[in-house]
Design an enzyme around this catalytic site. Structure first.
Site, PDB file in Angstrom:
ATOM      1  N   ASP A   1       0.942  -1.594  -0.042  1.00 27.47           N
ATOM      2  CA  ASP A   1       0.149  -0.215  -0.149  1.00 27.47           C
ATOM      3  C   ASP A   1       0.692   1.718   0.380  1.00 27.47           C
ATOM      4  OD1 ASP A   1      -2.166   1.417   0.141  1.00 27.47           O
ATOM      5  OD2 ASP A   1      -3.292   0.909   2.215  1.00 27.47           O
TER       6      ASP A   1
HETATM    7  C1  BGC Z   1      -4.859   3.027   0.161  1.00 32.86           C
HETATM    8  C2  BGC Z   1      -5.109   2.612  -0.920  1.00 32.86           C
HETATM    9  C3  BGC Z   1      -4.875   3.526  -2.048  1.00 32.86           C
HETATM   10  C4  BGC Z   1      -3.988   3.327  -2.529  1.00 32.86           C
HETATM   11  C5  BGC Z   1      -2.988   4.620  -3.465  1.00 32.86           C
HETATM   12  C6  BGC Z   1      -3.865   4.027   0.048  1.00 32.86           C
HETATM   13  O1  BGC Z   1      -3.242   4.903   0.544  1.00 32.86           O
HETATM   14  O2  BGC Z   1      -5.017   2.494   1.651  1.00 32.86           O
HETATM   15  O3  BGC Z   1      -6.349   1.554  -1.114  1.00 32.86           O
HETATM   16  O4  BGC Z   1      -5.230   2.414  -3.311  1.00 32.86           O
HETATM   17  O5  BGC Z   1      -3.436   4.730  -1.385  1.00 32.86           O
HETATM   18  O6  BGC Z   1      -3.829   5.667  -4.070  1.00 32.86           O
END
Ligand code: BGC
Length: 743
Positions: free
Chosen positions: A258
């Site tokens: 993530d």
């Molecule tokens: C989130 C993810 C997301 C990623 C990219 C993170 O803060 O937890 O779900 O895909 O950001 O935007």
């Protein structure tokens, strides 16, 4: 001439020469492939303009070996990229589909696959390679701020819906990223919270949806979660990523962190977390230094680079696909509309629905005039428009009570301005400001005379980075209750019905008010076409066939995880994801539910708990939903095919209108040698649209191995012998039709 003849051109990346390319890459180039391009701006997490403006992240290209940069963008309710770009009037809107919870409420994998196909087409045509979705974390607690992105409290339903979503998206030749692996069930302190979960609860509940989707649909990528699991960051866990995911389940894809997740880059690469997104200089150097200092082996690095290249060669970027920047948004709006039609859940109907479009309708509630299409955070989509209920009803030929309609339009103009002043132009607002509910008492009394019925919408929006507030988000507020009470009193005094529409991203309290409503329709956050879908259901043009993907309990306090979930901290200014950040990778275990969360309820999540220990505390059971028609089920028959039980049930529409039904197959284990919930969902099927009098045979398959439970002591799956009950039921608390089997 001679020098030129002696120069051997670099080979370029092909599907069949990955080992050779890996052998030609320098350490720096390998690190550049694994550590992403970083974020170019912070208007939330993971915003990146490399490749496609407003996407989430990208990998570095290595042009000398023909390795392109590939682009990731959110998900999961549609593609999230910037809708406008400097220097052009052209727009780049994406279809805002219904939220994950609503897709699961359809209980219709085929339909979800169609949604996936449409979403994936936008991914392809806007030049993106991987969509960051679906989200399959379990609805452990109704206050989790991201539940709307996720499917269900039940891993089988979540897993099957996820597999359909993935198949649909990937049929376009683009990738998905199933997320967040794993046990990411709260937003408070999400980067540092330690989920303390038994292995049995992990295997049977929190990993299970991922397992089903991985085995059935092989997502191109999987995203690890921010949190720790039993003391180890998910992205740094060789057990999770290598033993379970790859060795056990046979995952063939690439693992992505993530955005900014985990801490120790070397540990991540060693664990098998291939790509570090969104990436930063410090991560790049950390990787190189770890190899130079002998803390990370080149073998581990090469394994990750190999999997990164295996992903890259599948992408449209690598294939040189020339995208149009012009997907067919009109056609996709129809797909969105169909999905929302099937995800509506009718919870109550005492003769109020269907209603209209004839007669006069009193439309109340600020949300009727400002529909919520989806949640906030990275799961939000820049959709071209949102059809609210006022517009939806008007388009469907409803006549609205004019004085009320005029009042609301004026009031909403002022409120829209106020909300804009607070939110500004930031597209990444966690707590999106909402219009304040108003109670136009005099107009309500007058409308009770002149109108034939009342529709009231209540709304809730929330999202990534923050959990919901029990008081403000879960419970209806005083002015909402007053609006409902005054409307119910005035309309009921004249024998007229009141319908409540819940435009919500997750469960709200029902106990305090449901007796005042003659009908309750949950329309979730239905995407851009919401108002049309709701209007069609209210009028009966569409017969509701959605079923709850979670239990609604009678009070939050009855939730099995209520004692182990963050509540609002009066002494803390806010409740955001970055609540506690410690030096380095030090882990602090001081504050319960913040630094760590004990999953004391084990496998007893949702209906598994309520059905076994507290059936009286259920307001609406998992799997519940009403229809405007009635269905009769024949006896069920069970036979065995290979290693599966094949169950068939004949479903007949015995009512007066066409409709779809859902058969939910639960299995109740003997529970003598093992601790087992009263029942567990093992299969489900939705019928096609059945005309009045029409029947169909529904076929459900239960693999024998799916009846096994995780034996903690032995560290393996184990099948209890004895008498099982197969129960075909309408919801988790329905007695259903039953058959006993000895296994
Ligand atoms: C989130 C993810 C997301 C990623 C990219 C993170 O803060 O937890 O779900 O895909 O950001 O935007």
């Amino acid at each position: 001439m001679i020098a030129a003849a002696l120069t051997v051109a670099n080979p370029v990346l092909r599907e069949d020469n990955i080992p050779q390319i890996v052998s030609l890459l320098t350490l720096e180039e390998k690190a550049a492939i694994l550590v992403g391009c970083g974020s170019t701006a912070f208007d939330g997490i993971g915003r990146n303009d490399v490749g496609v403006k407003g996407s989430a992240g990208a990998t570095h290209a290595i042009p000398r070996l023909g390795i392109p940069s590939i682009v990731f963008a959110d998900g999961p309710a549609g593609l999230r990229i910037d809708p406008t770009r400097e220097g052009t009037d052209k727009t780049f809107y994406c279809t805002g589909f219904p939220i994950g919870t609503m897709l699961a409420s359809t209980w219709n994998p085929e339909l979800v696959e169609e949604v996936g196909r449409a979403m994936g087409n936008e991914v392809l045509e806007y030049g993106v390679d991987v969509l960051l979705g679906p989200g399959v974390n379990i609805h452990r607690n109704p206050l989790c701020g991201r539940n709307f992105e996720y499917f269900s409290e039940d891993p089988l339903l979540a897993g099957f819906i996820a597999a359909a979503y993935i198949d649909g998206v990937q049929s376009n030749g683009v990738g998905t990223s199933i997320k967040h692996f794993a046990a990411n069930n709260q937003e408070l302190n999400r980067l540092h919270n330690d989920a303390r979960v038994s292995e049995r609860a992990l295997r049977e509940i929190y990993l299970r949806a991922f397992e089903i989707a991985v085995r059935k649909a092989q997502p191109w990528t999987l995203m690890t979660s921010y949190n720790y699991i039993n003391g180890v960051h998910a992205s740094e866990s060789p057990w999770l990523l290598t033993e379970v995911l790859r060795d056990d389940w046979g995952f063939q894809g690439t693992v992505v962190t993530d955005w900014g997740g985990g801490y120790d880059t070397a540990a991540q690469i060693h664990a098998g977390n291939d790509l570090i997104q969104s990436g930063s200089d410090s991560r790049y150097h950390a990787l190189i230094n770890a190899v130079r200092e002998g803390r990370l082996s080149m073998e581990d690095v090469d394994a990750c680079v190999t999997r990164a290249l295996q992903l890259i060669v599948k992408t449209p970027r690598f294939r040189g696909y020339s995208f149009s920047d012009a997907p067919d948004l009109e056609a996709h709006a129809t797909v969105c509309r169909n999905a929302a039609d099937e995800g509506m859940v009718l919870l109550k109907n005492k003769g109020a629905l269907p209603a209209g479009p004839g007669g006069v309708t009193a439309l109340l509630g600020v949300t009727s005039y400002s529909f919520i299409a989806g949640g906030t955070g990275s799961g939000d989509v820049h959709r071209p428009y949102v059809v609210d209920l006022q517009q939806g009803l008007s388009d469907a030929g409803f006549t609205l009570d004019a004085p009320l309609d005029e009042f609301y339009r004026g009031y909403m103009e002022d409120e829209a301005w106020r909300c804009k002043m607070i939110d500004g132009n930031n597209s990444w607002v966690i707590d999106r400001e909402r219009p304040i509910e108003v109670v136009p008492s005099g107009l309500i009394k007058a409308a009770a005379e002149s109108a034939d019925r009342a529709f009231i919408t209540f709304g809730r929006v929330f999202g990534e980075g923050k959990d919901r507030d029990l008081h403000y988000s879960y419970h209806l507020q005083d002015n909402e209750l007053r609006l409902l009470r005054e409307t119910a009193a005035a309309f009921h005094a004249r024998g007229k019905k009141v319908t409540v529409i819940l435009n919500i991203g997750g469960v709200v309290d029902m106990q305090g008010w449901q007796d005042l409503a003659d009908a309750i329709l949950v329309c979730w956050q239905p995407g851009e076409e919401g108002g049309h879908s709701v209007a069609a259901t209210l009028s009966g043009e569409v017969n509701p066939s959605g079923r709850l993907p979670m239990t609604i309990s009678k009070a939050y306090e009855y939730e099995p995880s209520a004692a182990n979930f963050p509540r609002v901290f009066e002494d803390k200014p806010f409740n955001y994801s970055f609540y506690r950040r410690l030096e380095g990778n030090k882990k602090d275990y001081t504050v319960k539910d913040v630094d760590y969360t004990d999953y004391e309820e084990g496998i007893y999540v949702g209906y598994r708990y309520f059905g076994t220990y507290a059936p009286k505390h259920v307001a609406y059971p998992f799997g519940y939903g009403l229809s405007f028609t009635s269905f009769r089920w024949s006896e069920m028959s069970v036979d065995t095919i290979d290693e599966s039980y094949r169950v068939t049930v004949e479903v007949k529409n015995t009512g007066k209108v066409a409709g779809k039904d859902v058969v939910e197959l639960y299995v109740s284990a003997p529970g003598r040698d093992m601790d087992k919930p009263a029942r567990e969902l093992k299969a489900f099927a939705k019928t096609p649209l059945l005309q009045p009098g029409e029947s169909c045979t529904v076929e459900l398959f239960v693999p024998v191995e799916s009846l096994a439970s995780w034996d903690e002591a032995a560290g393996r799956w184990s099948l209890e012998r004895g008498r099982y009950r197969f129960i075909a039921a309408r919801h988790a608390a329905d007695r259903g039709i039953r058959k006993r089997l000895t296994i």
